[in-house]
Design an enzyme around this catalytic site. Structure first.
Site, mmCIF file in Angstrom:
data_model
loop_
_atom_site.group_PDB
_atom_site.id
_atom_site.type_symbol
_atom_site.label_atom_id
_atom_site.label_comp_id
_atom_site.label_asym_id
_atom_site.label_seq_id
_atom_site.Cartn_x
_atom_site.Cartn_y
_atom_site.Cartn_z
ATOM 1 N N VAL A 105 0.755 -1.267 0.172
ATOM 2 C CA VAL A 105 -0.062 0.155 0.109
ATOM 3 C C VAL A 105 0.868 1.128 -0.013
ATOM 4 C CG1 VAL A 105 -2.069 -1.256 1.214
ATOM 5 C CG2 VAL A 105 -0.175 -0.053 2.591
ATOM 6 N N HIS A 121 -4.542 -4.371 -2.369
ATOM 7 C CA HIS A 121 -4.855 -4.051 -0.784
ATOM 8 C C HIS A 121 -5.330 -2.692 -0.653
ATOM 9 C CE1 HIS A 121 -3.148 -8.233 0.440
ATOM 10 N NE2 HIS A 121 -4.043 -8.405 -0.219
ATOM 11 N N CYS A 132 -20.018 8.221 4.753
ATOM 12 C CA CYS A 132 -20.660 8.734 3.687
ATOM 13 C C CYS A 132 -19.774 8.295 2.617
ATOM 14 C CB CYS A 132 -20.931 10.128 3.849
ATOM 15 S SG CYS A 132 -19.311 11.320 3.570
ATOM 16 N N CYS A 150 -14.992 13.429 9.082
ATOM 17 C CA CYS A 150 -15.522 13.861 7.633
ATOM 18 C C CYS A 150 -16.123 15.247 7.777
ATOM 19 C CB CYS A 150 -16.500 12.853 7.332
ATOM 20 S SG CYS A 150 -17.342 13.484 5.733
ATOM 21 N N GLY A 190 9.024 -11.079 -2.514
ATOM 22 C CA GLY A 190 8.869 -10.500 -1.324
ATOM 23 C C GLY A 190 7.744 -10.579 -0.616
ATOM 24 N N THR A 191 7.185 -11.863 -0.795
ATOM 25 C CA THR A 191 5.762 -12.136 -0.208
ATOM 26 C C THR A 191 5.782 -13.722 0.651
ATOM 27 O OG1 THR A 191 3.415 -12.338 -0.216
ATOM 28 C CG2 THR A 191 4.576 -12.947 -2.253
ATOM 29 N N PRO A 217 14.245 -14.191 0.726
ATOM 30 C CA PRO A 217 15.505 -14.879 1.309
ATOM 31 C C PRO A 217 15.150 -16.159 2.178
ATOM 32 C CG PRO A 217 15.247 -12.395 1.695
ATOM 33 C CD PRO A 217 13.933 -12.773 0.867
HETATM 34 C C1 BV8 Z 1 -10.863 -11.388 1.833
HETATM 35 C C2 BV8 Z 1 -3.906 -4.134 4.977
HETATM 36 C C3 BV8 Z 1 -13.118 -12.109 1.456
HETATM 37 C C4 BV8 Z 1 -3.197 -2.897 4.558
HETATM 38 C C5 BV8 Z 1 -3.799 -6.266 4.225
HETATM 39 C C6 BV8 Z 1 -8.362 -18.926 5.798
HETATM 40 C C7 BV8 Z 1 -8.022 -19.367 4.164
HETATM 41 C C8 BV8 Z 1 -7.820 -18.332 3.392
HETATM 42 C C9 BV8 Z 1 -8.343 -17.099 3.498
HETATM 43 C C10 BV8 Z 1 -8.572 -16.591 4.786
HETATM 44 C C11 BV8 Z 1 -8.520 -17.635 5.775
HETATM 45 N N1 BV8 Z 1 -9.210 -16.914 6.988
HETATM 46 C C12 BV8 Z 1 -9.370 -15.598 6.587
HETATM 47 C C13 BV8 Z 1 -9.018 -15.605 5.410
HETATM 48 C C14 BV8 Z 1 -8.997 -14.178 4.554
HETATM 49 C C15 BV8 Z 1 -7.836 -13.538 4.776
HETATM 50 C C16 BV8 Z 1 -6.689 -14.171 4.870
HETATM 51 O O1 BV8 Z 1 -5.964 -14.496 3.760
HETATM 52 N N2 BV8 Z 1 -5.963 -14.407 6.129
HETATM 53 C C17 BV8 Z 1 -4.879 -15.132 6.190
HETATM 54 C C18 BV8 Z 1 -3.852 -14.379 7.086
HETATM 55 C C19 BV8 Z 1 -5.088 -16.563 6.512
HETATM 56 N N3 BV8 Z 1 -7.890 -12.620 3.534
HETATM 57 C C20 BV8 Z 1 -8.869 -11.481 3.879
HETATM 58 O O2 BV8 Z 1 -9.404 -11.083 4.811
HETATM 59 C C21 BV8 Z 1 -8.748 -10.713 2.552
HETATM 60 N N4 BV8 Z 1 -10.139 -10.389 2.192
HETATM 61 O O3 BV8 Z 1 -10.469 -12.467 1.598
HETATM 62 O O4 BV8 Z 1 -12.053 -11.070 1.569
HETATM 63 C C22 BV8 Z 1 -13.522 -12.631 2.856
HETATM 64 C C23 BV8 Z 1 -14.074 -11.709 3.490
HETATM 65 C C24 BV8 Z 1 -14.355 -12.334 5.022
HETATM 66 C C25 BV8 Z 1 -13.956 -13.526 5.237
HETATM 67 C C26 BV8 Z 1 -13.221 -14.251 4.340
HETATM 68 C C27 BV8 Z 1 -12.974 -14.117 3.096
HETATM 69 C C28 BV8 Z 1 -8.017 -9.525 2.645
HETATM 70 C C29 BV8 Z 1 -6.598 -9.532 2.727
HETATM 71 C C30 BV8 Z 1 -5.856 -8.030 2.848
HETATM 72 C C31 BV8 Z 1 -5.624 -7.880 4.101
HETATM 73 N N5 BV8 Z 1 -5.018 -6.661 4.272
HETATM 74 N N6 BV8 Z 1 -3.060 -5.192 4.719
HETATM 75 C C32 BV8 Z 1 -2.207 -2.716 5.313
HETATM 76 O O5 BV8 Z 1 -2.126 -2.409 6.459
HETATM 77 O O6 BV8 Z 1 -0.914 -2.730 4.607
HETATM 78 S S1 BV8 Z 1 -2.770 -8.012 4.368
HETATM 79 C C33 BV8 Z 1 -1.136 -7.598 4.814
HETATM 80 O O7 BV8 Z 1 -0.431 -9.032 4.539
HETATM 81 C C34 BV8 Z 1 -0.517 -6.401 3.748
HETATM 82 O O8 BV8 Z 1 -1.438 -6.233 2.737
HETATM 83 C C35 BV8 Z 1 0.586 -7.282 3.100
HETATM 84 O O9 BV8 Z 1 0.927 -7.015 1.801
HETATM 85 C C36 BV8 Z 1 -0.040 -8.717 3.003
HETATM 86 C C37 BV8 Z 1 0.852 -9.801 2.763
HETATM 87 O O10 BV8 Z 1 1.853 -9.878 3.563
HETATM 88 P P1 BV8 Z 1 3.215 -10.023 2.572
HETATM 89 O O11 BV8 Z 1 3.213 -8.950 1.605
HETATM 90 O O12 BV8 Z 1 3.706 -11.259 2.230
HETATM 91 O O13 BV8 Z 1 4.386 -9.342 3.870
HETATM 92 P P2 BV8 Z 1 5.048 -10.534 4.832
HETATM 93 O O14 BV8 Z 1 5.652 -9.711 6.002
HETATM 94 O O15 BV8 Z 1 3.746 -11.589 5.165
HETATM 95 O O16 BV8 Z 1 6.173 -11.322 4.138
HETATM 96 C C38 BV8 Z 1 7.075 -10.391 3.487
HETATM 97 C C39 BV8 Z 1 7.957 -11.666 2.953
HETATM 98 O O17 BV8 Z 1 9.346 -10.660 2.358
HETATM 99 C C40 BV8 Z 1 8.554 -12.501 3.957
HETATM 100 O O18 BV8 Z 1 8.583 -13.551 3.248
HETATM 101 C C41 BV8 Z 1 10.189 -12.241 3.893
HETATM 102 O O19 BV8 Z 1 11.029 -13.595 3.665
HETATM 103 C C42 BV8 Z 1 10.316 -11.496 2.518
HETATM 104 N N7 BV8 Z 1 11.670 -10.669 2.442
HETATM 105 C C43 BV8 Z 1 11.912 -10.088 3.672
HETATM 106 N N8 BV8 Z 1 13.015 -8.853 3.192
HETATM 107 C C44 BV8 Z 1 13.011 -9.188 1.661
HETATM 108 C C45 BV8 Z 1 11.873 -10.055 1.437
HETATM 109 N N9 BV8 Z 1 11.824 -10.537 0.179
HETATM 110 C C46 BV8 Z 1 12.503 -10.048 -0.908
HETATM 111 N N10 BV8 Z 1 13.653 -9.077 -0.325
HETATM 112 C C47 BV8 Z 1 13.855 -8.802 0.721
HETATM 113 N N11 BV8 Z 1 14.687 -7.917 1.014
HETATM 114 ZN ZN ZN Z 2 -18.774 11.340 5.762
#
Ligand code: BV8
Ligand code: ZN
Length: 252
Positions: A105, A121, A132, A150, A190-191, A217
């Site tokens: 984001v 996201h 609103c 607002c 990076g995810t 990594p």
């Molecule tokens: C939805 C908000 C329908 C903004 C974020 C069970 C099974 C499947 C799905 C679900 C479940 N239970 C619940 C769900 C749904 C849920 C979900 O997936 N939960 C997970 C935890 C199981 N998903 C949702 O709710 C989504 N909506 O599905 O709607 C619905 C509705 C109701 C009920 C069910 C379904 C909404 C998902 C969005 C949530 N919002 N962020 C903000 O504040 O940023 S998510 C948040 O995690 C961020 O957006 C982030 O981008 C995202 C993913 O994380 P990553 O980007 O992968 O970051 P992370 O730290 O995890 O990993 C970083 C990686 O980088 C690491 O691997 C590391 O090794 C690596 N790294 C480090 N340094 C480097 C590197 N790589 C390369 N170079 C480097 N230098």
């Molecule tokens: Zn408003």
């Protein structure tokens, strides 16, 4: 000559591919000084994501959630795109049908020069009223830590990000799904591949015949399905891949 080895067959594939898709997560911004979510010193190490990145969390404690996002905005405003973002921005010119999908984001891809970025996201720059839905696209006072209200209806204002339990923007998700299915090469960069539905995209690409590449990594939930795994920071490996492609295309 850079000591990082890129397999020749991967370079051959890339110079002959048009439909290349990159999906990024927080890791691509790590080298810009922005903490990831799930790394040990990550954003959520101290907090529980359900508390902060969810509507319930916001309604329960709007000031805490607002301050957390303001804190992240301050860090993002002081950050610059890193070589990983810049390498991805060059891919738009190297592949005729390139697409960038991000879970981030922070809009660092935009600042690195990428366009048509598919934001799954939302983004942390814009805000809207929970009552609103009036959009506030300018950044609300950085120092204004107290929760802004607002101007139209005095409702609470929230960041324009997608929280847990919220649907992703439909157009973005449909586009991301279609591009992943049709890709020849799919980079997952990076995810941790733990958040859905974004985490489905690399596997969707693979199921439809794409060669999938992971840049991280660390091992992730999908590492075992990858055709290539680069266990190093994106800011190190992506510029080397770009350089090798340019060499082979006679661009440098
Ligand atoms: C939805 C908000 C329908 C903004 C974020 C069970 C099974 C499947 C799905 C679900 C479940 N239970 C619940 C769900 C749904 C849920 C979900 O997936 N939960 C997970 C935890 C199981 N998903 C949702 O709710 C989504 N909506 O599905 O709607 C619905 C509705 C109701 C009920 C069910 C379904 C909404 C998902 C969005 C949530 N919002 N962020 C903000 O504040 O940023 S998510 C948040 O995690 C961020 O957006 C982030 O981008 C995202 C993913 O994380 P990553 O980007 O992968 O970051 P992370 O730290 O995890 O990993 C970083 C990686 O980088 C690491 O691997 C590391 O090794 C690596 N790294 C480090 N340094 C480097 C590197 N790589 C390369 N170079 C480097 N230098
Ligand atoms: Zn408003």
């Amino acid at each position: 000559m850079n000591k990082i080895q890129i397999p020749d067959d991967l370079i051959n594939l890339l110079i002959n591919s048009e439909r290349v898709v990159v999906l990024t997560g927080a890791g691509v911004s790590a080298e810009s000084g922005i903490k990831t979510f799930r790394d040990p010193d990550g954003l959520w190490a101290k907090f529980n994501p359900a508390e902060l990145a969810s509507m319930n969390g916001f309604m329960k404690n709007p000031e805490l959630v607002w301050d957390w996002y303001q804190h992240r905005r301050e860090i993002i405003n002081k950050s610059e795109p890193n070589p990983g973002h810049l390498a991805i921005a060059q891919m738009h010119q190297l592949f005729s049908k390139f697409a960038l999908i991000t879970q981030n984001v922070d809009r660092l891809h935009h600042r690195a020069g990428s366009d048509n970025v598919i934001e799954l996201h939302g983004n942390i720059i814009e805000n809207y009223c929970v009552d609103c839905h009036t959009y506030y696209d300018e950044q609300i006072g950085e120092n204004d830590l107290s929760l802004p209200k607002c101007k139209k209806c005095y409702g609470k204002i929230r960041p324009a990000v997608v929280w847990f339990g919220e649907m992703l923007p439909e157009a973005a998700l449909i586009k991301a799904d279609e591009l992943s299915r049709n890709s020849q090469v799919f980079f997952s960069v990076g995810t941790s591949s733990e958040v859905y539905p974004a985490a489905n995209l690399p596997l969707l690409a693979k199921e439809n015949g794409a060669v999938v590449i992971e840049v991280n990594p660390n091992e992730t939930a999908i590492s075992r399905y990858m055709d290539y795994r680069f266990r190093m920071p994106s800011g190190e490996i992506l510029p080397v891949i770009i350089e090798r492609i340019k060499e082979r295309k006679g661009l440098i």
